[in-house]
Design an enzyme around this catalytic site. Sequence first.
Site, mmCIF file in Angstrom:
data_model
loop_
_atom_site.group_PDB
_atom_site.id
_atom_site.type_symbol
_atom_site.label_atom_id
_atom_site.label_comp_id
_atom_site.label_asym_id
_atom_site.label_seq_id
_atom_site.Cartn_x
_atom_site.Cartn_y
_atom_site.Cartn_z
ATOM 1 N N LYS A 126 45.874 40.766 32.210
ATOM 2 C CA LYS A 126 45.109 39.743 32.932
ATOM 3 C C LYS A 126 43.626 40.075 32.807
ATOM 4 C CE LYS A 126 48.395 37.328 35.103
ATOM 5 N NZ LYS A 126 48.936 37.798 36.383
ATOM 6 N N HIS A 129 38.555 40.260 36.416
ATOM 7 C CA HIS A 129 37.652 39.270 37.010
ATOM 8 C C HIS A 129 36.787 39.894 38.106
ATOM 9 C CE1 HIS A 129 40.226 39.038 40.492
ATOM 10 N NE2 HIS A 129 41.257 38.967 39.679
ATOM 11 N N HIS A 132 38.195 42.133 40.939
ATOM 12 C CA HIS A 132 38.427 43.531 40.577
ATOM 13 C C HIS A 132 37.116 44.285 40.445
ATOM 14 C CE1 HIS A 132 42.545 42.114 39.269
ATOM 15 N NE2 HIS A 132 42.755 43.033 40.186
HETATM 16 N N1 ARG Z 1 47.068 45.106 41.043
HETATM 17 C C1 ARG Z 1 46.857 44.514 42.327
HETATM 18 C C2 ARG Z 1 46.038 43.229 42.201
HETATM 19 O O1 ARG Z 1 45.261 43.108 41.292
HETATM 20 C C3 ARG Z 1 46.152 45.425 43.271
HETATM 21 C C4 ARG Z 1 46.873 46.703 43.567
HETATM 22 C C5 ARG Z 1 46.508 47.236 44.888
HETATM 23 N N2 ARG Z 1 47.050 48.530 45.155
HETATM 24 C C6 ARG Z 1 48.230 48.805 45.634
HETATM 25 N N3 ARG Z 1 48.570 50.038 45.809
HETATM 26 N N4 ARG Z 1 49.100 47.856 45.936
HETATM 27 O O2 ARG Z 1 46.129 42.367 43.049
#
Ligand code: ARG
Length: 577
Positions: A126, A129, A132
Amino acid sequence: MNFRQAIIDGLAPLTQLPVQAIGDLLEIPPQPQMGDYAFPCFTLAKTLRKAPPAIASDLAGRLGQSLSFIDRIETSGGYLNFFIDRATLVSQTVRDTICAGDQLGLSDLGKGQTILVEFSSPNIAKPFHVGHAFTTILGNALARFYQHLGYTTIRMNHLGDYGTQFGKLIVAFKLWGNEAALNEHPIQELLRIYVKFHDEAKEQPELETKARDQFRRLEAGEPEQIALWQRFRDLSLLEFERVYQRLGVSFDNYNGESFYSDQIPAVVDWLKQKELLEDSEGAQVVRLDEKNLPPCIILKSDGTTIYASRDIAAVLYRDRTYHFSKNIYVVGTPQALHFRQVFAVLEKAGFEKASECIHVGFGLVKFADRKLSTRSGDVILLEDLLSESVEKTLEIIQKNAALRHPDMTDLDMRQIAEKIGIGAVVFTFLKNSRERDIVFSWEEMLDFEGDSAPYVLYTYARARSILRKAEQEGAAYQNCPDESLRLLASDDEFALAKLLESFGPTLEKAVSVHEPFMLVRLITSLARVFNKYYHHESILKTQDPNLRAARLALVDAVSIGIRTGLDLLGISAVERM
Ligand code: ARG
Protein backbone atom coordinates in the site's frame (compact mmCIF):
# COMPACT_ATOMS: atom_id res chain seq x y z
CA MET A 1 23.33 24.02 38.04
CA ASN A 2 19.87 22.56 38.32
CA PHE A 3 17.95 25.26 40.22
CA ARG A 4 14.77 23.29 40.20
CA GLN A 5 16.43 20.27 41.75
CA ALA A 6 18.17 22.42 44.35
CA ILE A 7 14.83 23.93 45.40
CA ILE A 8 13.32 20.45 45.63
CA ASP A 9 16.24 19.26 47.74
CA GLY A 10 15.89 22.32 49.98
CA LEU A 11 12.17 21.70 50.50
CA ALA A 12 12.43 17.96 51.14
CA PRO A 13 13.65 17.99 54.77
CA LEU A 14 11.32 20.85 55.70
CA THR A 15 8.14 19.39 54.24
CA GLN A 16 8.79 15.68 54.88
CA LEU A 17 7.41 15.06 51.40
CA PRO A 18 9.11 12.64 48.99
CA VAL A 19 11.31 14.32 46.41
CA GLN A 20 9.09 13.04 43.61
CA ALA A 21 5.99 14.61 45.15
CA ILE A 22 7.70 17.97 45.56
CA GLY A 23 8.81 17.81 41.95
CA ASP A 24 5.24 17.17 40.85
CA LEU A 25 4.00 20.14 42.88
CA LEU A 26 6.69 22.66 41.95
CA GLU A 27 5.33 24.94 39.25
CA ILE A 28 6.62 27.46 36.79
CA PRO A 29 4.37 30.46 37.43
CA PRO A 30 2.42 31.89 34.51
CA GLN A 31 3.79 35.40 35.09
CA PRO A 32 7.39 36.44 35.74
CA GLN A 33 6.36 38.78 38.56
CA MET A 34 5.28 35.64 40.43
CA GLY A 35 8.83 34.33 40.46
CA ASP A 36 10.76 31.64 38.63
CA TYR A 37 9.33 28.73 40.60
CA ALA A 38 6.31 28.43 42.83
CA PHE A 39 5.48 25.86 45.47
CA PRO A 40 1.83 25.45 46.54
CA CYS A 41 1.41 24.57 50.22
CA PHE A 42 -2.19 23.40 50.05
CA THR A 43 -1.48 19.66 50.21
CA LEU A 44 0.56 20.21 53.39
CA ALA A 45 -2.37 21.82 55.20
CA LYS A 46 -3.84 18.47 56.23
CA THR A 47 -0.73 16.91 57.71
CA LEU A 48 0.57 20.09 59.33
CA ARG A 49 -2.89 21.23 60.43
CA LYS A 50 -2.15 24.80 59.52
CA ALA A 51 -3.54 27.20 56.95
CA PRO A 52 -1.55 27.20 53.67
CA PRO A 53 -0.49 30.89 53.94
CA ALA A 54 0.92 30.23 57.42
CA ILE A 55 2.80 27.18 56.13
CA ALA A 56 4.18 29.24 53.25
CA SER A 57 5.58 32.00 55.49
CA ASP A 58 6.97 29.44 57.93
CA LEU A 59 8.76 27.60 55.11
CA ALA A 60 10.03 30.87 53.66
CA GLY A 61 11.54 31.77 57.01
CA ARG A 62 13.16 28.38 57.51
CA LEU A 63 14.55 28.15 53.97
CA GLY A 64 16.03 31.58 54.62
CA GLN A 65 19.48 31.97 53.19
CA SER A 66 20.11 28.25 52.66
CA LEU A 67 19.74 28.50 48.89
CA SER A 68 22.59 30.72 47.75
CA PHE A 69 21.23 31.29 44.26
CA ILE A 70 17.91 32.69 45.48
CA ASP A 71 17.45 36.44 45.42
CA ARG A 72 14.29 36.31 47.54
CA ILE A 73 11.31 34.16 48.45
CA GLU A 74 7.90 35.81 48.54
CA THR A 75 4.70 34.34 49.84
CA SER A 76 1.36 34.91 48.26
CA GLY A 77 -1.79 33.09 49.34
CA GLY A 78 -0.69 29.55 49.96
CA TYR A 79 2.26 29.82 47.59
CA LEU A 80 5.98 30.18 48.02
CA ASN A 81 7.40 32.14 45.12
CA PHE A 82 11.09 31.70 44.45
CA PHE A 83 13.03 34.44 42.67
CA ILE A 84 16.38 33.25 41.44
CA ASP A 85 19.16 35.80 41.40
CA ARG A 86 19.15 36.94 37.78
CA ALA A 87 22.88 37.19 37.28
CA THR A 88 23.35 33.74 38.79
CA LEU A 89 20.63 32.21 36.65
CA VAL A 90 21.96 33.73 33.46
CA SER A 91 25.64 33.04 34.04
CA GLN A 92 25.18 29.47 35.25
CA THR A 93 22.72 28.57 32.53
CA VAL A 94 24.88 29.93 29.73
CA ARG A 95 27.91 28.14 31.10
CA ASP A 96 26.06 24.86 31.64
CA THR A 97 24.49 24.96 28.17
CA ILE A 98 27.82 25.47 26.45
CA CYS A 99 29.36 22.69 28.53
CA ALA A 100 26.51 20.33 27.66
CA GLY A 101 26.53 21.10 23.94
CA ASP A 102 24.49 18.51 22.07
CA GLN A 103 23.93 16.73 25.35
CA LEU A 104 21.75 19.57 26.62
CA GLY A 105 18.88 18.08 28.61
CA LEU A 106 20.52 14.64 28.71
CA SER A 107 19.63 12.74 31.84
CA ASP A 108 19.59 9.30 33.40
CA LEU A 109 15.94 9.52 34.32
CA GLY A 110 15.22 6.31 32.40
CA LYS A 111 18.23 4.35 33.58
CA GLY A 112 17.51 0.64 33.68
CA GLN A 113 14.18 0.95 31.88
CA THR A 114 13.41 -0.34 28.42
CA ILE A 115 10.84 1.50 26.36
CA LEU A 116 9.44 0.03 23.17
CA VAL A 117 8.21 2.65 20.76
CA GLU A 118 6.20 1.16 17.94
CA PHE A 119 5.68 3.60 15.11
CA SER A 120 5.26 3.90 11.35
CA SER A 121 3.98 0.33 10.78
CA PRO A 122 2.87 0.86 7.17
CA ASN A 123 1.02 -1.74 5.17
CA ILE A 124 2.92 -3.76 2.60
CA ALA A 125 1.76 -3.22 -0.97
CA LYS A 126 0.00 0.00 0.00
CA PRO A 127 1.24 3.53 -0.61
CA PHE A 128 3.02 5.29 2.25
CA HIS A 129 0.51 8.04 2.75
CA VAL A 130 0.51 11.08 5.01
CA GLY A 131 -1.21 9.27 7.89
CA HIS A 132 1.79 6.97 8.10
CA ALA A 133 3.96 10.06 7.90
CA PHE A 134 2.36 11.29 11.12
CA THR A 135 3.15 8.14 13.10
CA THR A 136 6.63 7.98 11.59
CA ILE A 137 7.53 11.56 12.51
CA LEU A 138 5.81 11.56 15.91
CA GLY A 139 7.20 8.15 16.87
CA ASN A 140 10.70 9.07 15.79
CA ALA A 141 10.63 12.22 17.92
CA LEU A 142 9.32 10.34 20.96
CA ALA A 143 11.93 7.61 20.58
CA ARG A 144 14.65 10.26 20.43
CA PHE A 145 13.27 12.00 23.51
CA TYR A 146 13.24 8.76 25.48
CA GLN A 147 16.75 7.96 24.39
CA HIS A 148 17.99 11.40 25.46
CA LEU A 149 16.48 10.84 28.88
CA GLY A 150 18.45 7.66 29.39
CA TYR A 151 15.87 5.00 28.56
CA THR A 152 16.93 1.98 26.57
CA THR A 153 14.79 2.63 23.54
CA ILE A 154 13.73 0.02 21.00
CA ARG A 155 12.12 1.18 17.77
CA MET A 156 9.56 -1.28 16.49
CA ASN A 157 7.99 -1.30 13.04
CA HIS A 158 4.94 -3.57 13.16
CA LEU A 159 4.58 -3.90 9.42
CA GLY A 160 1.13 -4.66 8.07
CA ASP A 161 2.41 -7.63 6.11
CA TYR A 162 -0.36 -10.13 6.68
CA GLY A 163 -4.05 -10.68 6.42
CA THR A 164 -6.71 -11.59 3.90
CA GLN A 165 -5.65 -8.80 1.54
CA PHE A 166 -2.58 -10.86 0.70
CA GLY A 167 -4.88 -13.62 -0.55
CA LYS A 168 -6.43 -11.02 -2.87
CA LEU A 169 -3.03 -9.80 -4.03
CA ILE A 170 -1.87 -13.32 -4.83
CA VAL A 171 -5.01 -14.06 -6.86
CA ALA A 172 -4.77 -10.69 -8.62
CA PHE A 173 -1.09 -11.05 -9.41
CA LYS A 174 -1.57 -14.49 -10.91
CA LEU A 175 -4.35 -13.14 -13.13
CA TRP A 176 -3.18 -9.67 -14.10
CA GLY A 177 0.29 -9.06 -12.65
CA ASN A 178 3.01 -7.43 -14.74
CA GLU A 179 6.53 -8.56 -13.80
CA ALA A 180 8.36 -5.57 -15.26
CA ALA A 181 6.02 -3.10 -13.62
CA LEU A 182 6.34 -4.90 -10.29
CA ASN A 183 10.10 -4.55 -10.34
CA GLU A 184 10.06 -0.95 -11.42
CA HIS A 185 7.25 0.52 -9.30
CA PRO A 186 6.24 -2.26 -6.95
CA ILE A 187 3.72 -0.38 -4.84
CA GLN A 188 2.07 1.28 -7.82
CA GLU A 189 1.71 -2.10 -9.55
CA LEU A 190 0.43 -3.85 -6.42
CA LEU A 191 -2.06 -1.07 -5.88
CA ARG A 192 -3.21 -1.33 -9.49
CA ILE A 193 -3.97 -5.05 -9.28
CA TYR A 194 -5.54 -4.64 -5.83
CA VAL A 195 -7.95 -2.02 -7.15
CA LYS A 196 -8.65 -4.22 -10.18
CA PHE A 197 -9.39 -7.16 -7.90
CA HIS A 198 -12.10 -5.16 -6.13
CA ASP A 199 -13.60 -3.97 -9.41
CA GLU A 200 -13.69 -7.47 -10.86
CA ALA A 201 -14.96 -9.07 -7.67
CA LYS A 202 -18.15 -7.04 -7.99
CA GLU A 203 -18.96 -9.09 -11.12
CA GLN A 204 -17.27 -12.32 -10.05
CA PRO A 205 -17.83 -12.90 -6.33
CA GLU A 206 -16.00 -16.25 -6.60
CA LEU A 207 -12.75 -14.20 -6.62
CA GLU A 208 -13.31 -13.53 -2.92
CA THR A 209 -13.50 -17.24 -2.18
CA LYS A 210 -10.33 -17.81 -4.15
CA ALA A 211 -8.61 -15.06 -2.19
CA ARG A 212 -9.59 -16.59 1.12
CA ASP A 213 -8.23 -19.91 -0.08
CA GLN A 214 -4.93 -18.33 -1.12
CA PHE A 215 -4.57 -16.66 2.28
CA ARG A 216 -5.28 -19.95 4.03
CA ARG A 217 -2.51 -21.55 1.93
CA LEU A 218 -0.18 -18.71 2.79
CA GLU A 219 -0.89 -19.16 6.47
CA ALA A 220 -0.31 -22.90 6.08
CA GLY A 221 3.13 -22.12 4.66
CA GLU A 222 2.69 -23.38 1.09
CA PRO A 223 5.79 -22.48 -0.94
CA GLU A 224 4.14 -20.79 -3.92
CA GLN A 225 2.12 -18.40 -1.77
CA ILE A 226 5.04 -17.75 0.56
CA ALA A 227 7.33 -16.90 -2.36
CA LEU A 228 4.92 -14.35 -3.84
CA TRP A 229 4.15 -12.80 -0.49
CA GLN A 230 7.89 -12.54 0.29
CA ARG A 231 8.49 -10.70 -2.97
CA PHE A 232 5.68 -8.24 -2.33
CA ARG A 233 7.08 -7.64 1.14
CA ASP A 234 10.71 -7.19 0.12
CA LEU A 235 9.90 -4.84 -2.74
CA SER A 236 7.55 -2.73 -0.64
CA LEU A 237 10.10 -2.48 2.14
CA LEU A 238 12.69 -1.18 -0.29
CA GLU A 239 10.35 1.68 -1.15
CA PHE A 240 9.62 2.44 2.49
CA GLU A 241 13.32 2.46 3.27
CA ARG A 242 13.80 5.27 0.78
CA VAL A 243 11.41 7.46 2.73
CA TYR A 244 12.92 6.46 6.07
CA GLN A 245 16.35 7.40 4.85
CA ARG A 246 15.19 10.77 3.70
CA LEU A 247 13.63 11.40 7.09
CA GLY A 248 16.61 9.99 8.97
CA VAL A 249 14.47 7.36 10.66
CA SER A 250 15.59 3.84 11.55
CA PHE A 251 14.19 0.81 13.35
CA ASP A 252 15.57 -1.94 15.56
CA ASN A 253 12.87 -4.43 14.76
CA TYR A 254 10.77 -4.96 11.62
CA ASN A 255 8.71 -7.89 12.83
CA GLY A 256 5.44 -7.40 11.04
CA GLU A 257 2.12 -9.07 11.65
CA SER A 258 3.23 -12.16 9.71
CA PHE A 259 5.92 -12.83 12.30
CA TYR A 260 3.27 -13.56 14.91
CA SER A 261 1.09 -15.83 12.84
CA ASP A 262 2.58 -19.06 14.17
CA GLN A 263 2.42 -17.78 17.74
CA ILE A 264 -1.37 -17.61 17.65
CA PRO A 265 -2.00 -21.22 18.71
CA ALA A 266 -0.12 -20.51 21.94
CA VAL A 267 -2.23 -17.41 22.49
CA VAL A 268 -5.38 -19.42 21.87
CA ASP A 269 -4.24 -22.10 24.37
CA TRP A 270 -3.40 -19.46 26.94
CA LEU A 271 -6.79 -17.78 26.64
CA LYS A 272 -8.52 -21.19 26.74
CA GLN A 273 -6.66 -22.10 29.88
CA LYS A 274 -7.83 -18.86 31.45
CA GLU A 275 -11.35 -19.84 30.35
CA LEU A 276 -11.78 -16.64 28.42
CA LEU A 277 -12.53 -17.97 24.94
CA GLU A 278 -16.12 -18.25 23.84
CA ASP A 279 -17.74 -19.41 20.67
CA SER A 280 -19.67 -16.74 18.82
CA GLU A 281 -21.22 -17.76 15.49
CA GLY A 282 -18.27 -20.03 14.83
CA ALA A 283 -15.64 -17.45 15.77
CA GLN A 284 -13.60 -17.56 18.96
CA VAL A 285 -13.95 -14.37 21.00
CA VAL A 286 -13.14 -12.90 24.41
CA ARG A 287 -16.10 -11.06 25.89
CA LEU A 288 -15.36 -7.68 27.42
CA ASP A 289 -18.87 -6.70 28.49
CA GLU A 290 -17.79 -5.69 31.99
CA LYS A 291 -15.46 -3.12 30.45
CA ASN A 292 -18.19 -1.86 28.16
CA LEU A 293 -16.23 -2.98 25.12
CA PRO A 294 -17.32 -5.14 22.21
CA PRO A 295 -15.94 -8.70 22.23
CA CYS A 296 -12.43 -9.14 20.86
CA ILE A 297 -12.28 -11.68 18.04
CA ILE A 298 -9.33 -14.04 18.37
CA LEU A 299 -10.02 -16.56 15.59
CA LYS A 300 -12.39 -16.11 12.69
CA SER A 301 -14.97 -18.74 11.84
CA ASP A 302 -12.72 -20.19 9.12
CA GLY A 303 -9.96 -20.61 11.70
CA THR A 304 -7.69 -17.87 10.31
CA THR A 305 -6.07 -15.34 12.60
CA ILE A 306 -6.81 -11.67 12.71
CA TYR A 307 -5.27 -8.29 13.49
CA ALA A 308 -6.13 -8.34 17.22
CA SER A 309 -4.82 -11.83 17.88
CA ARG A 310 -1.56 -10.94 16.21
CA ASP A 311 -1.29 -7.88 18.44
CA ILE A 312 -1.84 -9.99 21.54
CA ALA A 313 0.87 -12.41 20.43
CA ALA A 314 3.13 -9.43 19.73
CA VAL A 315 2.80 -8.04 23.27
CA LEU A 316 3.77 -11.41 24.76
CA TYR A 317 6.71 -11.73 22.35
CA ARG A 318 7.87 -8.20 23.12
CA ASP A 319 7.81 -8.88 26.82
CA ARG A 320 9.72 -12.17 26.47
CA THR A 321 12.29 -10.54 24.21
CA TYR A 322 12.80 -7.10 25.73
CA HIS A 323 11.29 -7.24 29.25
CA PHE A 324 9.82 -3.84 28.54
CA SER A 325 8.96 -1.23 31.16
CA LYS A 326 6.59 0.42 28.72
CA ASN A 327 5.23 -0.64 25.36
CA ILE A 328 4.06 2.36 23.37
CA TYR A 329 1.98 2.35 20.19
CA VAL A 330 2.06 5.46 18.05
CA VAL A 331 -1.01 4.76 15.95
CA GLY A 332 -3.86 6.99 14.73
CA THR A 333 -6.74 7.69 17.09
CA PRO A 334 -9.26 5.77 14.92
CA GLN A 335 -7.61 2.58 16.25
CA ALA A 336 -8.19 3.53 19.90
CA LEU A 337 -10.95 0.95 20.35
CA HIS A 338 -8.78 -1.82 18.91
CA PHE A 339 -6.04 -1.11 21.45
CA ARG A 340 -8.47 -0.85 24.35
CA GLN A 341 -9.74 -4.31 23.41
CA VAL A 342 -6.27 -5.81 23.08
CA PHE A 343 -5.09 -4.35 26.40
CA ALA A 344 -8.35 -5.43 28.08
CA VAL A 345 -7.91 -9.04 26.93
CA LEU A 346 -4.36 -9.03 28.29
CA GLU A 347 -5.51 -7.62 31.60
CA LYS A 348 -8.30 -10.17 31.87
CA ALA A 349 -5.84 -12.94 31.20
CA GLY A 350 -3.72 -11.69 34.09
CA PHE A 351 -0.83 -10.23 32.07
CA GLU A 352 0.80 -7.95 34.62
CA LYS A 353 2.13 -5.33 32.27
CA ALA A 354 -1.18 -4.74 30.51
CA SER A 355 -1.27 -1.29 32.12
CA GLU A 356 2.19 -0.52 30.74
CA CYS A 357 0.90 -0.86 27.19
CA ILE A 358 0.02 2.63 26.00
CA HIS A 359 -1.70 3.83 22.88
CA VAL A 360 -0.47 7.25 21.77
CA GLY A 361 -3.02 8.47 19.25
CA PHE A 362 -3.01 11.39 16.83
CA GLY A 363 -5.39 13.32 14.61
CA LEU A 364 -6.09 13.38 10.91
CA VAL A 365 -4.09 15.07 8.17
CA LYS A 366 -5.89 17.55 5.93
CA PHE A 367 -4.80 19.93 3.24
CA ALA A 368 -5.74 23.58 3.03
CA ASP A 369 -4.74 23.87 -0.60
CA ARG A 370 -5.40 20.71 -2.55
CA LYS A 371 -2.91 21.70 -5.18
CA LEU A 372 -0.70 18.84 -4.12
CA SER A 373 0.12 16.49 -6.93
CA THR A 374 -1.18 13.00 -6.33
CA ARG A 375 0.03 9.95 -8.16
CA SER A 376 -2.42 7.41 -6.90
CA GLY A 377 -5.99 8.54 -6.73
CA ASP A 378 -6.92 10.40 -3.61
CA VAL A 379 -4.11 9.48 -1.25
CA ILE A 380 -1.28 11.91 -0.80
CA LEU A 381 2.05 10.16 -0.74
CA LEU A 382 4.63 11.24 1.77
CA GLU A 383 7.34 11.15 -0.87
CA ASP A 384 5.43 13.61 -3.04
CA LEU A 385 4.82 15.87 -0.06
CA LEU A 386 8.52 15.88 0.82
CA SER A 387 9.62 16.49 -2.75
CA GLU A 388 7.21 19.33 -3.26
CA SER A 389 8.29 20.95 -0.01
CA VAL A 390 11.96 20.67 -1.02
CA GLU A 391 11.28 22.12 -4.48
CA LYS A 392 9.38 25.07 -3.08
CA THR A 393 12.11 25.68 -0.50
CA LEU A 394 14.74 25.58 -3.21
CA GLU A 395 13.04 28.42 -5.06
CA ILE A 396 13.11 30.56 -1.92
CA ILE A 397 16.73 29.65 -1.15
CA GLN A 398 17.81 30.52 -4.67
CA LYS A 399 16.23 33.95 -4.36
CA ASN A 400 17.81 34.57 -0.94
CA ALA A 401 21.20 33.30 -2.02
CA ALA A 402 21.28 35.68 -4.95
CA LEU A 403 21.00 38.52 -2.42
CA ARG A 404 22.98 37.22 0.51
CA HIS A 405 25.28 34.36 -0.45
CA PRO A 406 26.56 34.86 -3.98
CA ASP A 407 29.20 32.17 -3.32
CA MET A 408 26.66 29.42 -2.70
CA THR A 409 26.87 26.65 -5.28
CA ASP A 410 23.94 24.87 -6.82
CA LEU A 411 24.78 21.76 -4.84
CA ASP A 412 24.95 23.74 -1.57
CA MET A 413 21.52 25.14 -2.26
CA ARG A 414 20.07 21.73 -3.05
CA GLN A 415 21.47 20.22 0.14
CA ILE A 416 20.16 23.08 2.24
CA ALA A 417 16.75 22.96 0.57
CA GLU A 418 16.50 19.21 1.23
CA LYS A 419 17.04 19.75 4.96
CA ILE A 420 14.76 22.77 5.27
CA GLY A 421 12.03 21.33 3.05
CA ILE A 422 11.90 18.09 5.02
CA GLY A 423 12.26 19.98 8.30
CA ALA A 424 9.24 22.07 7.33
CA VAL A 425 7.10 18.94 6.94
CA VAL A 426 8.35 17.40 10.19
CA PHE A 427 7.77 20.66 12.08
CA THR A 428 4.20 20.90 10.79
CA PHE A 429 3.40 17.43 12.10
CA LEU A 430 4.83 18.21 15.52
CA LYS A 431 3.92 21.80 16.21
CA ASN A 432 0.51 21.24 17.79
CA SER A 433 -0.90 18.86 20.33
CA ARG A 434 -0.94 15.49 18.58
CA GLU A 435 -4.68 14.81 18.90
CA ARG A 436 -5.46 17.88 16.86
CA ASP A 437 -6.04 17.44 13.15
CA ILE A 438 -3.32 18.89 10.98
CA VAL A 439 -4.15 21.25 8.18
CA PHE A 440 -1.30 21.56 5.76
CA SER A 441 -0.77 24.84 4.01
CA TRP A 442 2.32 25.68 2.03
CA GLU A 443 2.10 29.29 3.04
CA GLU A 444 2.30 28.49 6.74
CA MET A 445 4.75 25.67 6.38
CA LEU A 446 7.29 27.72 4.46
CA ASP A 447 6.64 31.06 6.14
CA PHE A 448 10.09 32.37 7.05
CA GLU A 449 8.50 34.67 9.64
CA GLY A 450 5.90 32.33 11.15
CA ASP A 451 5.91 29.35 13.50
CA SER A 452 7.72 27.19 11.02
CA ALA A 453 10.89 25.20 10.56
CA PRO A 454 12.32 27.77 8.13
CA TYR A 455 11.89 30.50 10.75
CA VAL A 456 13.64 28.52 13.49
CA LEU A 457 16.33 27.25 11.12
CA TYR A 458 16.92 30.73 9.82
CA THR A 459 17.37 32.04 13.35
CA TYR A 460 19.85 29.28 14.04
CA ALA A 461 21.82 30.10 10.89
CA ARG A 462 21.82 33.77 11.89
CA ALA A 463 23.21 32.96 15.35
CA ARG A 464 25.90 30.79 13.79
CA SER A 465 26.85 33.50 11.35
CA ILE A 466 27.37 35.96 14.22
CA LEU A 467 29.70 33.44 15.86
CA ARG A 468 31.61 32.88 12.61
CA LYS A 469 32.11 36.60 12.22
CA ALA A 470 33.26 36.91 15.82
CA GLU A 471 35.79 34.16 15.25
CA GLN A 472 37.07 35.89 12.15
CA GLU A 473 37.56 38.99 14.24
CA GLY A 474 39.43 36.94 16.81
CA ALA A 475 36.90 37.40 19.61
CA ALA A 476 37.30 34.87 22.41
CA TYR A 477 33.98 33.86 23.95
CA GLN A 478 34.51 30.15 24.47
CA ASN A 479 35.71 30.18 28.05
CA CYS A 480 33.94 33.28 29.13
CA PRO A 481 34.52 33.78 32.90
CA ASP A 482 31.64 33.99 35.35
CA GLU A 483 32.21 37.68 36.12
CA SER A 484 31.63 38.49 32.46
CA LEU A 485 28.58 36.26 32.12
CA ARG A 486 27.08 38.02 35.14
CA LEU A 487 27.02 41.21 33.07
CA LEU A 488 24.15 39.81 31.00
CA ALA A 489 21.37 41.70 32.73
CA SER A 490 18.81 42.82 30.17
CA ASP A 491 15.29 41.42 30.04
CA ASP A 492 15.93 39.65 26.75
CA GLU A 493 19.11 38.08 28.07
CA PHE A 494 17.30 36.87 31.14
CA ALA A 495 14.40 35.55 29.04
CA LEU A 496 16.77 33.59 26.81
CA ALA A 497 18.54 32.07 29.80
CA LYS A 498 15.21 31.12 31.36
CA LEU A 499 14.17 29.32 28.20
CA LEU A 500 17.45 27.45 28.07
CA GLU A 501 17.14 26.57 31.72
CA SER A 502 13.74 24.99 31.04
CA PHE A 503 15.09 22.70 28.29
CA GLY A 504 15.51 19.57 30.43
CA PRO A 505 12.24 19.93 32.38
CA THR A 506 10.35 20.63 29.15
CA LEU A 507 11.74 17.48 27.57
CA GLU A 508 10.71 15.44 30.60
CA LYS A 509 7.25 16.93 30.58
CA ALA A 510 6.88 16.32 26.83
CA VAL A 511 7.80 12.66 27.27
CA SER A 512 5.46 12.18 30.20
CA VAL A 513 2.46 13.15 28.06
CA HIS A 514 3.94 12.11 24.71
CA GLU A 515 3.65 15.62 23.29
CA PRO A 516 6.64 16.79 21.23
CA PHE A 517 4.90 20.12 20.57
CA MET A 518 6.14 21.27 23.97
CA LEU A 519 9.70 21.16 22.72
CA VAL A 520 8.66 22.80 19.44
CA ARG A 521 7.16 25.68 21.45
CA LEU A 522 10.35 26.01 23.46
CA ILE A 523 12.66 26.33 20.47
CA THR A 524 10.22 28.60 18.67
CA SER A 525 10.19 30.91 21.72
CA LEU A 526 13.98 30.80 21.83
CA ALA A 527 14.04 31.88 18.19
CA ARG A 528 11.47 34.65 18.77
CA VAL A 529 13.25 36.16 21.77
CA PHE A 530 16.61 35.80 20.07
CA ASN A 531 15.44 37.73 17.02
CA LYS A 532 14.09 40.49 19.22
CA TYR A 533 17.39 40.62 21.10
CA TYR A 534 19.35 40.67 17.88
CA HIS A 535 17.36 43.64 16.62
CA HIS A 536 17.82 45.61 19.88
CA GLU A 537 21.41 44.89 20.51
CA SER A 538 24.28 45.08 18.08
CA ILE A 539 26.04 42.16 19.66
CA LEU A 540 29.23 42.29 17.63
CA LYS A 541 29.60 46.04 18.15
CA THR A 542 29.37 45.89 21.95
CA GLN A 543 32.02 48.26 23.35
CA ASP A 544 32.94 46.54 26.60
CA PRO A 545 34.99 43.48 25.55
CA ASN A 546 33.85 41.47 28.57
CA LEU A 547 30.18 42.12 27.87
CA ARG A 548 30.77 41.40 24.20
CA ALA A 549 32.28 38.01 25.02
CA ALA A 550 29.38 37.26 27.36
CA ARG A 551 26.84 38.14 24.68
CA LEU A 552 28.61 35.91 22.19
CA ALA A 553 28.58 33.10 24.72
CA LEU A 554 24.84 33.62 25.06
CA VAL A 555 24.47 33.44 21.27
CA ASP A 556 26.43 30.20 21.34
CA ALA A 557 24.17 28.81 24.08
CA VAL A 558 21.02 29.79 22.18
CA SER A 559 22.30 28.10 19.03
CA ILE A 560 22.99 24.94 21.04
CA GLY A 561 19.47 25.03 22.47
CA ILE A 562 17.86 25.40 19.06
CA ARG A 563 20.07 22.81 17.36
CA THR A 564 19.61 20.21 20.10
CA GLY A 565 15.87 20.77 20.14
CA LEU A 566 15.61 20.43 16.36
CA ASP A 567 17.74 17.30 16.42
CA LEU A 568 15.51 15.69 19.04
CA LEU A 569 12.50 16.45 16.87
CA GLY A 570 14.21 14.81 13.89
CA ILE A 571 15.12 18.02 12.03
CA SER A 572 18.69 18.75 10.91
CA ALA A 573 19.94 22.29 11.27
CA VAL A 574 21.80 24.14 8.51
CA GLU A 575 24.71 26.48 9.13
CA ARG A 576 23.77 28.96 6.41
CA MET A 577 20.65 29.71 4.44
N1 ARG B 1 -0.54 -1.34 9.81
C1 ARG B 1 -1.55 -0.64 10.55
C2 ARG B 1 -2.17 0.46 9.70
O1 ARG B 1 -1.52 0.98 8.83
C3 ARG B 1 -1.03 -0.03 11.80
C4 ARG B 1 -0.45 -0.99 12.79
C5 ARG B 1 -0.54 -0.48 14.16
N2 ARG B 1 0.13 -1.29 15.12
C6 ARG B 1 -0.34 -2.34 15.74
N3 ARG B 1 0.41 -2.98 16.58
N4 ARG B 1 -1.57 -2.79 15.51
O2 ARG B 1 -3.30 0.84 9.93
